[in-house]
Design an enzyme around this catalytic site. Sequence first.
Site, PDB file in Angstrom:
ATOM      1  N   LYS A  14       0.829  -1.214   0.000  1.00 54.23           N
ATOM      2  CA  LYS A  14       0.000   0.000   0.000  1.00 54.23           C
ATOM      3  C   LYS A  14       0.864   1.265   0.000  1.00 54.23           C
ATOM      4  O   LYS A  14       0.605   2.188  -0.762  1.00 54.23           O
ATOM      5  CB  LYS A  14      -0.938   0.010   1.219  1.00 54.23           C
ATOM      6  CG  LYS A  14      -1.932  -1.152   1.248  1.00 54.23           C
ATOM      7  CD  LYS A  14      -2.995  -0.965   2.321  1.00 54.23           C
ATOM      8  CE  LYS A  14      -2.474  -1.043   3.735  1.00 54.23           C
ATOM      9  NZ  LYS A  14      -1.952  -2.373   4.132  1.00 54.23           N
ATOM     10  N   ARG A 120      11.445  -6.793   5.107  1.00 49.49           N
ATOM     11  CA  ARG A 120      11.323  -5.346   4.878  1.00 49.49           C
ATOM     12  C   ARG A 120      12.319  -4.567   5.744  1.00 49.49           C
ATOM     13  O   ARG A 120      12.553  -4.917   6.890  1.00 49.49           O
ATOM     14  CB  ARG A 120       9.901  -4.892   5.217  1.00 49.49           C
ATOM     15  CG  ARG A 120       9.742  -3.372   5.182  1.00 49.49           C
ATOM     16  CD  ARG A 120       8.317  -2.943   5.052  1.00 49.49           C
ATOM     17  NE  ARG A 120       7.550  -3.091   6.279  1.00 49.49           N
ATOM     18  CZ  ARG A 120       6.263  -2.785   6.376  1.00 49.49           C
ATOM     19  NH1 ARG A 120       5.602  -2.353   5.316  1.00 49.49           N
ATOM     20  NH2 ARG A 120       5.624  -2.951   7.514  1.00 49.49           N
ATOM     21  N   ARG A 153      11.352  -2.596  11.340  1.00 50.72           N
ATOM     22  CA  ARG A 153      10.296  -2.118  12.243  1.00 50.72           C
ATOM     23  C   ARG A 153      10.083  -3.144  13.357  1.00 50.72           C
ATOM     24  O   ARG A 153      10.083  -4.345  13.097  1.00 50.72           O
ATOM     25  CB  ARG A 153       8.994  -1.927  11.453  1.00 50.72           C
ATOM     26  CG  ARG A 153       8.917  -0.581  10.779  1.00 50.72           C
ATOM     27  CD  ARG A 153       7.717  -0.450   9.884  1.00 50.72           C
ATOM     28  NE  ARG A 153       6.462  -0.923  10.449  1.00 50.72           N
ATOM     29  CZ  ARG A 153       5.280  -0.801   9.839  1.00 50.72           C
ATOM     30  NH1 ARG A 153       5.205  -0.215   8.663  1.00 50.72           N
ATOM     31  NH2 ARG A 153       4.187  -1.256  10.396  1.00 50.72           N
ATOM     32  N   ARG A 164      -0.649  -9.341  13.388  1.00 52.39           N
ATOM     33  CA  ARG A 164      -1.179  -8.262  12.541  1.00 52.39           C
ATOM     34  C   ARG A 164      -2.049  -8.857  11.438  1.00 52.39           C
ATOM     35  O   ARG A 164      -3.071  -8.276  11.067  1.00 52.39           O
ATOM     36  CB  ARG A 164      -0.041  -7.447  11.926  1.00 52.39           C
ATOM     37  CG  ARG A 164       0.604  -6.510  12.931  1.00 52.39           C
ATOM     38  CD  ARG A 164       1.965  -6.039  12.469  1.00 52.39           C
ATOM     39  NE  ARG A 164       1.926  -5.175  11.322  1.00 52.39           N
ATOM     40  CZ  ARG A 164       2.959  -4.986  10.496  1.00 52.39           C
ATOM     41  NH1 ARG A 164       4.088  -5.618  10.705  1.00 52.39           N
ATOM     42  NH2 ARG A 164       2.842  -4.170   9.481  1.00 52.39           N
TER      43      ARG A 164
HETATM   44  P1  AMP Z   1       0.969   0.228   9.250  1.00 50.30           P
HETATM   45  O1  AMP Z   1       2.199   1.045   9.061  1.00 50.30           O
HETATM   46  O2  AMP Z   1      -0.178   0.719   8.428  1.00 50.30           O
HETATM   47  O3  AMP Z   1       1.222  -1.248   9.084  1.00 50.30           O
HETATM   48  O4  AMP Z   1       0.508   0.441  10.780  1.00 50.30           O
HETATM   49  C1  AMP Z   1       1.351   0.055  11.839  1.00 50.30           C
HETATM   50  C2  AMP Z   1       0.528  -0.083  13.112  1.00 50.30           C
HETATM   51  O5  AMP Z   1      -0.056   1.181  13.450  1.00 50.30           O
HETATM   52  C3  AMP Z   1      -0.641  -1.048  13.038  1.00 50.30           C
HETATM   53  O6  AMP Z   1      -0.254  -2.386  13.283  1.00 50.30           O
HETATM   54  C4  AMP Z   1      -1.558  -0.498  14.136  1.00 50.30           C
HETATM   55  O7  AMP Z   1      -1.084  -0.840  15.414  1.00 50.30           O
HETATM   56  C5  AMP Z   1      -1.365   1.008  13.969  1.00 50.30           C
HETATM   57  N1  AMP Z   1      -2.337   1.591  13.004  1.00 50.30           N
HETATM   58  C6  AMP Z   1      -2.047   2.181  11.810  1.00 50.30           C
HETATM   59  N2  AMP Z   1      -3.163   2.619  11.214  1.00 50.30           N
HETATM   60  C7  AMP Z   1      -4.194   2.288  12.039  1.00 50.30           C
HETATM   61  C8  AMP Z   1      -5.604   2.438  11.978  1.00 50.30           C
HETATM   62  N3  AMP Z   1      -6.207   3.027  10.922  1.00 50.30           N
HETATM   63  N4  AMP Z   1      -6.348   1.963  13.005  1.00 50.30           N
HETATM   64  C9  AMP Z   1      -5.775   1.383  14.082  1.00 50.30           C
HETATM   65  N5  AMP Z   1      -4.457   1.195  14.196  1.00 50.30           N
HETATM   66  C10 AMP Z   1      -3.661   1.631  13.196  1.00 50.30           C
END
Ligand code: AMP
Length: 208
Positions: A14, A120, A153, A164
Amino acid sequence: MKAVVLLGPPGSGKGTLAERLADKLDLVHLSTGDMLRDEVARGTDLGREAKKYMDGGELVPDQLILDMVGGRLTGPRGVLLDGFPRTRAQAEGLEEYTAVDAGLFLELSRDEVVRRLSSRRVCKECGANYNLLTKPPAEDGRCDRCGGELYQRPDDTVEVIARRYDVYLKDSAPLVEYYEKKGILVRVDGSRSPDDVYTQALSALGNA
Ligand code: AMP
């Protein structure tokens, strides 16, 4: 366009797609994951609260997310939403700020998610993403773009990736049907190369 939502499991590409697509469609790229990591890095109250959830691969509560992102949804330019909404409550909250033109679903299998995320690496300075298998940096451990240090990360470990993915299936995957019912869902095969995914996405959105 007012708003395009990117859907798909963690690691489906994404962020990579969003950067190119936002540029081409003149949309503001908003990544709630990046916004939260910035809050964590700056040690804000929100960052400290969010970190408790992020480290374990759980979702940050809906209200915190809506409060954080809400103010960015009503500007003059349209938005490309990456990692938001992730629950039905967030999707409904989003509609109170703006109309959604399309939900673009990047499809990817669980095995491929695990393979991609565990290899990653991200730049500490500029946030650029690399993959040791498919998109390695020219110099080991250094960002091609800015020379910054690359890191893994904390939520890209095998245990947290598994959690996740489960959270994705339970809370976020139902949004595919949610946008399908509204007649605005488009599907893209996320297993293809970044260039192919970009081309497919543009044509699916009618902008090829
Ligand atoms: P991402 O970088 O999108 O994979 O997000 C990393 C982490 O941030 C996720 O595993 C969640 O803990 C938190 N997070 C990001 N976006 C959201 C969202 N829209 N709602 C809830 N938690 C989020």
